[in-house]
Motif scaffolding. Structure first.
Motif, PDB file in Angstrom:
ATOM      1  N   LYS A 121     -77.522   1.297  -5.293  1.00  7.18           N
ATOM      2  CA  LYS A 121     -76.499   0.351  -5.767  1.00  7.18           C
ATOM      3  C   LYS A 121     -76.138   0.632  -7.223  1.00  7.18           C
ATOM      4  N   ALA A 122     -77.133   0.993  -8.038  1.00 10.88           N
ATOM      5  CA  ALA A 122     -76.860   1.347  -9.436  1.00 10.88           C
ATOM      6  C   ALA A 122     -75.997   2.607  -9.501  1.00 10.88           C
ATOM      7  N   LEU A 123     -76.358   3.609  -8.702  1.00  7.32           N
ATOM      8  CA  LEU A 123     -75.588   4.852  -8.679  1.00  7.32           C
ATOM      9  C   LEU A 123     -74.143   4.571  -8.272  1.00  7.32           C
ATOM     10  N   GLU A 124     -73.982   3.773  -7.247  1.00  2.00           N
ATOM     11  CA  GLU A 124     -72.653   3.421  -6.750  1.00  2.00           C
ATOM     12  C   GLU A 124     -71.826   2.717  -7.836  1.00  2.00           C
ATOM     13  N   SER A 125     -72.466   1.812  -8.548  1.00  2.00           N
ATOM     14  CA  SER A 125     -71.796   1.058  -9.603  1.00  2.00           C
ATOM     15  C   SER A 125     -71.361   1.967 -10.758  1.00  2.00           C
ATOM     16  N   PHE A 126     -72.258   2.854 -11.184  1.00  2.00           N
ATOM     17  CA  PHE A 126     -71.933   3.748 -12.296  1.00  2.00           C
ATOM     18  C   PHE A 126     -70.909   4.802 -11.881  1.00  2.00           C
ATOM     19  N   TYR A 127     -70.959   5.226 -10.629  1.00  2.00           N
ATOM     20  CA  TYR A 127     -69.962   6.181 -10.132  1.00  2.00           C
ATOM     21  C   TYR A 127     -68.574   5.540 -10.160  1.00  2.00           C
ATOM     22  N   LYS A 128     -68.526   4.278  -9.768  1.00  2.00           N
ATOM     23  CA  LYS A 128     -67.260   3.539  -9.794  1.00  2.00           C
ATOM     24  C   LYS A 128     -66.749   3.418 -11.240  1.00  2.00           C
ATOM     25  N   ALA A 129     -67.659   3.134 -12.164  1.00  2.00           N
ATOM     26  CA  ALA A 129     -67.271   2.999 -13.576  1.00  2.00           C
ATOM     27  C   ALA A 129     -66.698   4.308 -14.112  1.00  2.00           C
ATOM     28  N   VAL A 130     -67.303   5.426 -13.742  1.00  2.00           N
ATOM     29  CA  VAL A 130     -66.800   6.731 -14.186  1.00  2.00           C
ATOM     30  C   VAL A 130     -65.406   6.967 -13.625  1.00  2.00           C
ATOM     31  N   ASN A 131     -65.213   6.663 -12.345  1.00  2.00           N
ATOM     32  CA  ASN A 131     -63.926   6.918 -11.708  1.00  2.00           C
ATOM     33  C   ASN A 131     -62.823   5.975 -12.174  1.00  2.00           C
ATOM     34  N   GLU A 132     -63.197   4.823 -12.685  1.00  2.00           N
ATOM     35  CA  GLU A 132     -62.200   3.863 -13.174  1.00  2.00           C
ATOM     36  C   GLU A 132     -61.788   4.130 -14.617  1.00  2.00           C
ATOM     37  N   ASN A 133     -62.537   4.993 -15.313  1.00  2.00           N
ATOM     38  CA  ASN A 133     -62.210   5.338 -16.690  1.00  2.00           C
ATOM     39  C   ASN A 133     -61.603   6.744 -16.686  1.00  2.00           C
ATOM     40  N   GLU A 134     -60.343   6.828 -17.055  1.00  2.00           N
ATOM     41  CA  GLU A 134     -59.612   8.095 -16.964  1.00  2.00           C
ATOM     42  C   GLU A 134     -60.298   9.231 -17.734  1.00  2.00           C
ATOM     43  N   ASP A 135     -60.751   8.943 -18.956  1.00  3.98           N
ATOM     44  CA  ASP A 135     -61.407   9.987 -19.765  1.00  3.98           C
ATOM     45  C   ASP A 135     -62.728  10.417 -19.141  1.00  3.98           C
ATOM     46  N   SER A 136     -63.518   9.440 -18.703  1.00  3.09           N
ATOM     47  CA  SER A 136     -64.808   9.753 -18.076  1.00  3.09           C
ATOM     48  C   SER A 136     -64.611  10.566 -16.806  1.00  3.09           C
ATOM     49  N   LEU A 183     -74.464   7.177 -15.219  1.00  3.71           N
ATOM     50  CA  LEU A 183     -74.385   7.715 -13.865  1.00  3.71           C
ATOM     51  C   LEU A 183     -75.486   8.750 -13.647  1.00  3.71           C
ATOM     52  N   MET A 184     -75.659   9.642 -14.590  1.00  2.51           N
ATOM     53  CA  MET A 184     -76.661  10.701 -14.444  1.00  2.51           C
ATOM     54  C   MET A 184     -78.085  10.134 -14.447  1.00  2.51           C
ATOM     55  N   GLU A 185     -78.318   9.096 -15.232  1.00  3.31           N
ATOM     56  CA  GLU A 185     -79.635   8.454 -15.229  1.00  3.31           C
ATOM     57  C   GLU A 185     -79.893   7.795 -13.872  1.00  3.31           C
ATOM     58  N   ALA A 186     -78.878   7.151 -13.316  1.00  2.00           N
ATOM     59  CA  ALA A 186     -79.018   6.518 -11.998  1.00  2.00           C
ATOM     60  C   ALA A 186     -79.234   7.575 -10.918  1.00  2.00           C
ATOM     61  N   GLU A 187     -78.530   8.690 -11.055  1.00  2.00           N
ATOM     62  CA  GLU A 187     -78.682   9.791 -10.106  1.00  2.00           C
ATOM     63  C   GLU A 187     -80.107  10.337 -10.140  1.00  2.00           C
ATOM     64  N   GLN A 188     -80.662  10.442 -11.337  1.00  2.92           N
ATOM     65  CA  GLN A 188     -82.031  10.942 -11.487  1.00  2.92           C
ATOM     66  C   GLN A 188     -83.036   9.973 -10.852  1.00  2.92           C
ATOM     67  N   LYS A 189     -82.834   8.676 -11.026  1.00  3.64           N
ATOM     68  CA  LYS A 189     -83.737   7.692 -10.426  1.00  3.64           C
ATOM     69  C   LYS A 189     -83.664   7.744  -8.903  1.00  3.64           C
ATOM     70  N   LEU A 190     -82.472   7.883  -8.364  1.00  2.00           N
ATOM     71  CA  LEU A 190     -82.317   7.979  -6.913  1.00  2.00           C
ATOM     72  C   LEU A 190     -82.956   9.270  -6.403  1.00  2.00           C
ATOM     73  N   SER A 191     -82.800  10.335  -7.137  1.00  2.52           N
ATOM     74  CA  SER A 191     -83.404  11.614  -6.764  1.00  2.52           C
ATOM     75  C   SER A 191     -84.932  11.497  -6.724  1.00  2.52           C
ATOM     76  N   MET A 192     -85.498  10.792  -7.676  1.00  2.00           N
ATOM     77  CA  MET A 192     -86.950  10.586  -7.690  1.00  2.00           C
ATOM     78  C   MET A 192     -87.391   9.789  -6.460  1.00  2.00           C
ATOM     79  N   LEU A 193     -86.627   8.780  -6.098  1.00  2.00           N
ATOM     80  CA  LEU A 193     -86.921   7.989  -4.909  1.00  2.00           C
ATOM     81  C   LEU A 193     -86.900   8.877  -3.662  1.00  2.00           C
ATOM     82  N   ILE A 194     -85.886   9.726  -3.558  1.00  2.00           N
ATOM     83  CA  ILE A 194     -85.759  10.604  -2.405  1.00  2.00           C
ATOM     84  C   ILE A 194     -86.915  11.612  -2.361  1.00  2.00           C
ATOM     85  N   GLN A 195     -87.330  12.101  -3.514  1.00  2.00           N
ATOM     86  CA  GLN A 195     -88.491  13.001  -3.562  1.00  2.00           C
ATOM     87  C   GLN A 195     -89.751  12.282  -3.076  1.00  2.00           C
TER      88      GLN A 195
END
Length: 115
Positions: free
Chosen positions: A22-37, A85-97
């Motif tokens: 859910k955190a990853l999803e939220s941060f991904y949305k934030a990146v996509n909603e910000n044109e520069d990001s 986003l990258m921090e959330a991605e890393q946490k999800l990756s750790m969970l998957i590992q």
């Protein structure tokens, strides 16, 4: 008898409901909603894919490739949306590992018993 695929589908559903996803999803949305990001993130992914392709094809990395990758990476680190986003991605990756270790445990135990 347990249907492994039913269990896998239940795990997929649980993963979608996890805090990490859910955190990853939220941060991904934030990146996509910000044109520069979004522009910076897309460029970063493009540079990564280009370098991976060169590496897989055994092509030599040019200084310009490395410099572009470093500049893009530095810009990404300065963008708060992408950083989160990258921090959330890393946490999800750790969970998957961790999940992968659990899934592989019976096989590891089997081979240890037979050694």
């Amino acid at each position: 008898m347990v249907n492994v695929y039913d269990q896998a589908n239940a795990l997929e559903s649980a993963l979608r409901q996890s805090e990490e996803f859910k955190a990853l999803e939220s941060f991904y949305k934030a990146v996509n909603e910000n044109e520069d990001s979004k522009k910076l993130f897309d460029e970063f992914r493009e540079v990564q894919m280009e370098l991976q392709l060169k590496q897989m094809q055994g092509e030599e990395m040019l200084d310009s490739d490395i410099e572009r990758a470093q500049q893009t990476a530095q810009s990404v680190e300065e963008d708060e949306n992408i950083k989160q986003l990258m921090e959330a991605e890393q946490k999800l990756s750790m969970l998957i590992q961790d999940l992968n270790r659990v899934i592989m445990k019976p096989i590891e135990e089997l081979y240890k018993v037979n050694e």
